[in-house]
Motif scaffolding. Structure first.
Motif, short mmCIF file in Angstrom:
data_model
loop_
_atom_site.label_atom_id
_atom_site.label_comp_id
_atom_site.label_asym_id
_atom_site.label_seq_id
_atom_site.Cartn_x
_atom_site.Cartn_y
_atom_site.Cartn_z
N GLU A 104 0.83 -1.22 0.00
CA GLU A 104 0.00 0.00 0.00
C GLU A 104 0.86 1.27 0.00
O GLU A 104 0.62 2.19 -0.77
N ILE A 105 1.88 1.30 0.84
CA ILE A 105 2.79 2.45 0.84
C ILE A 105 3.55 2.50 -0.48
O ILE A 105 3.69 3.57 -1.08
N GLU A 106 3.98 1.35 -0.96
CA GLU A 106 4.69 1.28 -2.23
C GLU A 106 3.83 1.85 -3.37
O GLU A 106 4.31 2.64 -4.18
N ASN A 107 2.56 1.47 -3.42
CA ASN A 107 1.66 1.98 -4.46
C ASN A 107 1.47 3.48 -4.34
O ASN A 107 1.46 4.20 -5.34
N HIS A 108 1.34 3.99 -3.13
CA HIS A 108 1.18 5.43 -2.94
C HIS A 108 2.43 6.18 -3.37
O HIS A 108 2.36 7.15 -4.10
N VAL A 109 3.56 5.73 -2.90
CA VAL A 109 4.82 6.44 -3.17
C VAL A 109 5.19 6.36 -4.64
O VAL A 109 5.72 7.32 -5.20
N SER A 110 4.91 5.25 -5.29
CA SER A 110 5.26 5.13 -6.70
C SER A 110 4.46 6.11 -7.55
O SER A 110 4.90 6.54 -8.60
N LYS A 111 3.28 6.53 -7.09
CA LYS A 111 2.50 7.55 -7.79
C LYS A 111 3.11 8.94 -7.61
O LYS A 111 2.92 9.81 -8.43
N SER A 112 3.82 9.13 -6.51
CA SER A 112 4.39 10.44 -6.18
C SER A 112 5.72 10.70 -6.87
O SER A 112 6.17 11.83 -6.91
N GLY A 113 6.38 9.70 -7.36
CA GLY A 113 7.70 9.89 -7.97
C GLY A 113 8.50 8.61 -7.93
O GLY A 113 7.98 7.55 -7.60
N GLU A 114 9.73 8.73 -8.25
CA GLU A 114 10.63 7.56 -8.31
C GLU A 114 11.39 7.40 -6.99
O GLU A 114 12.57 7.67 -6.93
N TYR A 115 10.70 6.95 -5.96
CA TYR A 115 11.31 6.84 -4.63
C TYR A 115 11.51 5.39 -4.20
O TYR A 115 12.03 5.14 -3.12
N LEU A 116 11.06 4.44 -5.01
CA LEU A 116 11.19 3.03 -4.65
C LEU A 116 12.20 2.38 -5.57
O LEU A 116 12.02 2.35 -6.78
N HIS A 117 13.26 1.88 -4.98
CA HIS A 117 14.30 1.24 -5.76
C HIS A 117 14.33 -0.26 -5.52
O HIS A 117 14.80 -1.03 -6.34
N PHE A 118 13.78 -0.68 -4.38
CA PHE A 118 13.62 -2.09 -4.02
C PHE A 118 12.79 -2.12 -2.75
O PHE A 118 12.69 -1.12 -2.03
N ARG A 119 12.18 -3.25 -2.48
CA ARG A 119 11.34 -3.42 -1.30
C ARG A 119 12.22 -3.88 -0.12
O ARG A 119 13.18 -4.61 -0.30
N ARG A 120 11.83 -3.44 1.06
CA ARG A 120 12.55 -3.85 2.27
C ARG A 120 12.32 -5.33 2.56
O ARG A 120 11.21 -5.84 2.40
N SER A 121 13.35 -5.98 3.01
CA SER A 121 13.29 -7.38 3.38
C SER A 121 12.30 -7.59 4.53
O SER A 121 12.23 -6.77 5.45
N LYS A 122 11.54 -8.68 4.48
CA LYS A 122 10.55 -8.96 5.53
C LYS A 122 11.20 -9.12 6.90
O LYS A 122 10.62 -8.75 7.91
N ASN A 123 12.43 -9.66 6.96
CA ASN A 123 13.08 -9.85 8.25
C ASN A 123 13.52 -8.52 8.87
O ASN A 123 13.94 -8.49 10.02
N LEU A 124 13.41 -7.41 8.13
CA LEU A 124 13.72 -6.08 8.66
C LEU A 124 12.45 -5.23 8.82
O LEU A 124 12.52 -4.01 8.86
N SER A 125 11.31 -5.90 8.90
CA SER A 125 10.04 -5.18 8.92
C SER A 125 9.17 -5.49 10.13
O SER A 125 7.99 -5.19 10.14
N ASP A 126 9.76 -6.09 11.14
CA ASP A 126 8.96 -6.39 12.33
C ASP A 126 9.20 -5.34 13.41
O ASP A 126 9.95 -4.39 13.22
N ASP A 127 8.54 -5.51 14.53
CA ASP A 127 8.61 -4.54 15.63
C ASP A 127 10.00 -4.44 16.26
O ASP A 127 10.29 -3.50 16.98
N HIS A 128 10.85 -5.41 16.00
CA HIS A 128 12.15 -5.46 16.67
C HIS A 128 13.32 -5.09 15.74
O HIS A 128 14.47 -5.15 16.15
N SER A 129 13.01 -4.72 14.51
CA SER A 129 14.07 -4.35 13.57
C SER A 129 14.56 -2.94 13.87
O SER A 129 13.76 -2.01 13.95
N GLY A 130 15.86 -2.81 14.02
CA GLY A 130 16.43 -1.50 14.31
C GLY A 130 16.68 -0.69 13.04
O GLY A 130 16.85 -1.25 11.95
N LEU A 131 16.70 0.61 13.19
CA LEU A 131 16.91 1.49 12.05
C LEU A 131 18.30 1.33 11.44
O LEU A 131 18.47 1.44 10.23
N MET A 132 19.30 1.05 12.26
CA MET A 132 20.65 0.86 11.72
C MET A 132 20.70 -0.37 10.81
O MET A 132 21.37 -0.35 9.77
N SER A 133 19.98 -1.41 11.16
CA SER A 133 19.92 -2.59 10.30
C SER A 133 19.26 -2.26 8.97
O SER A 133 19.70 -2.73 7.92
#
Length: 149
Positions: free
Chosen positions: A61-90
């Motif tokens: 959903e965010i990907e679809n929204h952002v892709s309409k706004s411009g070229e800001y998506l170069h690849f999707r984030r890995s699922k293992n970095l998308s949970d509540d415990h994933s740190g920003l540095m990772s």
């Protein structure tokens, strides 16, 4: 507006995962008539400081929204970095490594909040100037005052 510094290659990374627990879909929720992430994207574009602006998301959903706004998506984030415990540095290391795989390298990587509607392009320009003038800063944090009226 600022011209891109010819010797510094900058990447702006906006982490915007889809699984917010406190405010559902907060990154694309409307704030004063437009999705809140658009404020950050517009300010970064207007600053003219960045060679690449990348939204790091796992959300279609965010990907679809952002892709309409411009070229800001170069690849999707890995699922293992998308949970509540994933740190920003990772997340930043992952983004940097994905760009490196493509042969793209940056002198500066900026972490920018998706929910920062009070920051404008001049704020980013001022920070870039302060950062370049003081080599003792390993990192800077940009905040703004909340208007009282």
């Amino acid at each position: 507006m600022q011209e891109k510094h010819l010797n510094i290659k900058r990447l702006a990374v906006i982490p915007a995962r889809g699984g917010s627990k406190r405010i559902d879909k907060k990154n694309i929720k409307k704030f004063h008539g437009k999705p809140i992430i658009n404020y950050s994207l517009e300010a970064l574009e207007l600053s003219n400081l960045f060679d690449v602006i990348h939204v790091s998301t796992d959300s279609v959903e965010i990907e679809n929204h952002v892709s309409k706004s411009g070229e800001y998506l170069h690849f999707r984030r890995s699922k293992n970095l998308s949970d509540d415990h994933s740190g920003l540095m990772s997340v930043l290391k992952y983004v940097q490594s994905k760009f490196s795989e493509k042969g793209q390298y940056f002198d500066e990587i900026w972490l920018v909040s998706a929910c920062a509607p009070l920051l404008n392009y001049n704020d980013y320009i001022k920070v870039a100037k302060s950062f370049s003038e003081n080599e003792n800063f390993p990192a800077l944090t940009l905040v703004t005052e909340l208007p009282t009226s």
